[in-house]
Every structure is written in C-alpha cells, then in structure tokens.
Motif scaffolding. Sequence first.
Motif, PDB file in Angstrom:
ATOM      1  N   VAL A   1       0.855  -1.171   0.000  1.00  0.00           N
ATOM      2  CA  VAL A   1       0.000   0.000   0.000  1.00  0.00           C
ATOM      3  C   VAL A   1       0.897   1.229   0.000  1.00  0.00           C
ATOM      4  O   VAL A   1       1.824   1.334   0.795  1.00  0.00           O
TER       5      VAL A   1
ATOM      6  N   TYR B   1      -9.182 -10.873   0.863  1.00  0.00           N
ATOM      7  CA  TYR B   1     -10.403 -10.317   0.292  1.00  0.00           C
ATOM      8  C   TYR B   1     -11.100 -11.388  -0.530  1.00  0.00           C
ATOM      9  O   TYR B   1     -10.457 -12.205  -1.175  1.00  0.00           O
TER      10      TYR B   1
ATOM     11  N   ARG C   1      -4.023  -9.563   5.047  1.00  0.00           N
ATOM     12  CA  ARG C   1      -5.444  -9.334   4.769  1.00  0.00           C
ATOM     13  C   ARG C   1      -5.874 -10.182   3.585  1.00  0.00           C
ATOM     14  O   ARG C   1      -5.153 -10.300   2.608  1.00  0.00           O
TER      15      ARG C   1
ATOM     16  N   THR D   1      -9.050 -10.738   8.422  1.00  0.00           N
ATOM     17  CA  THR D   1      -7.664 -11.077   8.720  1.00  0.00           C
ATOM     18  C   THR D   1      -7.606 -12.389   9.476  1.00  0.00           C
ATOM     19  O   THR D   1      -8.348 -12.594  10.430  1.00  0.00           O
TER      20      THR D   1
ATOM     21  N   SER E   1      -5.700   3.799   0.673  1.00  0.00           N
ATOM     22  CA  SER E   1      -6.394   2.867   1.561  1.00  0.00           C
ATOM     23  C   SER E   1      -6.034   1.435   1.171  1.00  0.00           C
ATOM     24  O   SER E   1      -5.479   1.195   0.083  1.00  0.00           O
ATOM     25  N   ASP E   2      -6.363   0.486   2.046  1.00  0.00           N
ATOM     26  CA  ASP E   2      -6.108  -0.922   1.737  1.00  0.00           C
ATOM     27  C   ASP E   2      -6.815  -1.339   0.449  1.00  0.00           C
ATOM     28  O   ASP E   2      -6.242  -2.016  -0.400  1.00  0.00           O
ATOM     29  N   LYS E   3      -8.077  -0.940   0.305  1.00  0.00           N
ATOM     30  CA  LYS E   3      -8.843  -1.296  -0.892  1.00  0.00           C
ATOM     31  C   LYS E   3      -8.246  -0.663  -2.146  1.00  0.00           C
ATOM     32  O   LYS E   3      -8.156  -1.303  -3.188  1.00  0.00           O
TER      33      LYS E   3
ATOM     34  N   GLY F   1      -5.151   0.132  -2.588  1.00  0.00           N
ATOM     35  CA  GLY F   1      -3.915  -0.595  -2.854  1.00  0.00           C
ATOM     36  C   GLY F   1      -4.179  -1.934  -3.518  1.00  0.00           C
ATOM     37  O   GLY F   1      -3.470  -2.338  -4.443  1.00  0.00           O
ATOM     38  N   LEU F   2      -5.205  -2.629  -3.051  1.00  0.00           N
ATOM     39  CA  LEU F   2      -5.580  -3.911  -3.651  1.00  0.00           C
ATOM     40  C   LEU F   2      -5.959  -3.732  -5.118  1.00  0.00           C
ATOM     41  O   LEU F   2      -5.459  -4.432  -5.993  1.00  0.00           O
TER      42      LEU F   2
ATOM     43  N   TYR G   1      -0.941  -9.158  10.109  1.00  0.00           N
ATOM     44  CA  TYR G   1      -1.248  -8.070   9.195  1.00  0.00           C
ATOM     45  C   TYR G   1      -1.661  -8.553   7.808  1.00  0.00           C
ATOM     46  O   TYR G   1      -1.911  -7.747   6.922  1.00  0.00           O
TER      47      TYR G   1
ATOM     48  N   TRP H   1     -12.218  -6.470   4.186  1.00  0.00           N
ATOM     49  CA  TRP H   1     -11.302  -7.594   4.331  1.00  0.00           C
ATOM     50  C   TRP H   1     -11.543  -8.309   5.645  1.00  0.00           C
ATOM     51  O   TRP H   1     -12.198  -7.813   6.527  1.00  0.00           O
TER      52      TRP H   1
END
Length: 85
Positions: free
Chosen positions: A1, A39, A37, A31, A6-8, A10-11, A35, A29
């Motif tokens: 990321v 999806y 994650r 877990t 955000s995580d999303k 970055g995904l 750490y 996500w």
Amino acid sequence: VEKGESDKEGLVREVLEETSLKLADVPDWFTLSGYTRFYIIHDWDGEITLSHEHDDYRWINPKNITNYNIGSVYTEAIQSVFRRE
C-alpha cells in the motif's frame, strides 16, 4: 500500500498492475494472521495479462487447495471462505 492509499485502493491498484484485471465491488477484508489481509472478490473485468513480476498463474478448485504448497496461512484463509459460502 502506497502512502495516502487505503487498503482497498492498494488492492485494486496492485491487482491491475500485476494481472490487468479491474476489480469491481471490493468488500471489506478479514484477517486470519497478523497483518495479512484476505479479500473475497466475485467480480472483475478484463483478461489476465501478467506483469513482468510473474510468469504463470492457475485457477484452482478450492477443494483441492491442500494439493498446493502455498503456505498454511493462505490455505486456511481459502478453506475458511468456502466453509462460510
């Protein structure tokens, strides 16, 4: 990321960069290990074109996941998803 992402976000960016697939409707996500994650993605557009970072891919039946040496964290995540669905 990346910074400010955000995580999303970055995904979505990473999947597009590494596979050329455009993800739609990215859920929250869950877990299973520290750490890491995971999806569950049901919808995407495009055809897979791998980046220079990869040389092969496979679609596999989740029932056969234990036939592949992908690591216990990933195996457990896949098994967990398909127990719930």
